[in-house]
Scaffold this active site. Structure first.
Site, PDB file in Angstrom:
ATOM      1  N   HIS A  51       0.846  -1.187   0.000  1.00  0.00           N
ATOM      2  CA  HIS A  51       0.000   0.000   0.000  1.00  0.00           C
ATOM      3  C   HIS A  51       0.887   1.244   0.000  1.00  0.00           C
ATOM      4  CE1 HIS A  51       0.466  -0.779   4.455  1.00  0.00           C
ATOM      5  NE2 HIS A  51       0.848   0.479   4.382  1.00  0.00           N
TER       6      HIS A  51
HETATM    7  P1  TYD Z   1      -1.687  -2.599   7.646  1.00  0.00           P
HETATM    8  O1  TYD Z   1      -1.166  -1.213   7.786  1.00  0.00           O
HETATM    9  O2  TYD Z   1      -2.493  -2.929   6.420  1.00  0.00           O
HETATM   10  O3  TYD Z   1      -0.469  -3.604   7.821  1.00  0.00           O
HETATM   11  P2  TYD Z   1       0.333  -4.445   6.719  1.00  0.00           P
HETATM   12  O4  TYD Z   1       0.539  -3.544   5.552  1.00  0.00           O
HETATM   13  O5  TYD Z   1       1.621  -4.826   7.381  1.00  0.00           O
HETATM   14  O6  TYD Z   1      -0.503  -5.638   6.420  1.00  0.00           O
HETATM   15  O7  TYD Z   1      -2.543  -2.954   8.933  1.00  0.00           O
HETATM   16  C1  TYD Z   1      -3.049  -4.245   9.171  1.00  0.00           C
HETATM   17  C2  TYD Z   1      -4.334  -4.114   9.974  1.00  0.00           C
HETATM   18  O8  TYD Z   1      -4.089  -3.502  11.244  1.00  0.00           O
HETATM   19  C3  TYD Z   1      -5.375  -3.265   9.263  1.00  0.00           C
HETATM   20  O9  TYD Z   1      -6.655  -3.882   9.425  1.00  0.00           O
HETATM   21  C4  TYD Z   1      -5.368  -1.959  10.018  1.00  0.00           C
HETATM   22  C5  TYD Z   1      -4.879  -2.331  11.392  1.00  0.00           C
HETATM   23  N1  TYD Z   1      -4.053  -1.267  11.997  1.00  0.00           N
HETATM   24  C6  TYD Z   1      -4.523  -0.550  13.064  1.00  0.00           C
HETATM   25  O10 TYD Z   1      -5.656  -0.771  13.554  1.00  0.00           O
HETATM   26  N2  TYD Z   1      -3.731   0.403  13.636  1.00  0.00           N
HETATM   27  C7  TYD Z   1      -2.494   0.691  13.162  1.00  0.00           C
HETATM   28  O11 TYD Z   1      -1.777   1.578  13.703  1.00  0.00           O
HETATM   29  C8  TYD Z   1      -2.025  -0.045  12.008  1.00  0.00           C
HETATM   30  C9  TYD Z   1      -0.661   0.228  11.423  1.00  0.00           C
HETATM   31  C10 TYD Z   1      -2.834  -1.011  11.463  1.00  0.00           C
END
Ligand code: TYD
Length: 143
Positions: A51
């Site tokens: 992303h």
């Molecule tokens: P995401 O940023 O998509 O992580 P990655 O790219 O490593 O898979 O986040 C994964 C999940 O966690 C998504 O449902 C959002 C949640 N999240 C939070 O609730 N708070 C946060 O600070 C972060 C970074 C993610």
């Protein structure tokens, strides 16, 4: 493309007593930290990220293990290996990122310039390219 995203953290210590690495606002990091999180227990070979962020800026480091971070500005992809607790990677807004877990037990720590906000995410690569083409970010200015 950015050549200066990788930061070598200031480090104190010795082989006898161990090491301490640190960073400080304004001296090493230009944005005030609003959020800290870390990602762990990720099986080797798993890819995360995939992303971009519209506004969020982040500093990433891997205190133990080895994680590859690929940063993509829509034209060029650059790979950084976080394989030392002394290395940190500044990822500005407007860059697609992919994270590859290379070693078991690797932990990815992140400090971010803002609170969690799903509307700041671009999770579709083609949509990301559209933002780039429309000049939403001036990558040249940022670097
Ligand atoms: P995401 O940023 O998509 O992580 P990655 O790219 O490593 O898979 O986040 C994964 C999940 O966690 C998504 O449902 C959002 C949640 N999240 C939070 O609730 N708070 C946060 O600070 C972060 C970074 C993610």
């Amino acid at each position: 493309m950015d050549k200066n995203h990788l930061i070598y953290l200031r480090t104190e210590g010795s082989a006898e007593r161990g090491y301490l690495s640190f960073f400080e606002l304004n001296r090493d990091l230009q944005f005030p930290i609003k959020r800290v999180y870390y990602i762990y227990d990720v099986p080797v070979g798993i890819k995360r990220g995939m992303h971009a962020h519209k506004k969020l800026q982040q500093l990433l480091w891997c205190p133990c293990g080895e994680i590859e971070i690929v940063v993509d500005d829509g034209k060029e992809r650059v790979s950084y290996l976080l394989d030392s607790p002394k290395k940190a990677l500044l990822v500005l807004n407007g860059y697609w990122r992919e994270m590859y877990w290379k070693k078991e037990g690797s932990v990815l720590c992140v400090v971010a310039s803002d609170y969690y906000d799903e509307t700041d995410y671009i999770r579709d690569y083609n949509e990301f390219l559209k933002y780039v083409e429309e000049g939403y970010w001036d990558h040249e200015d940022q670097l």
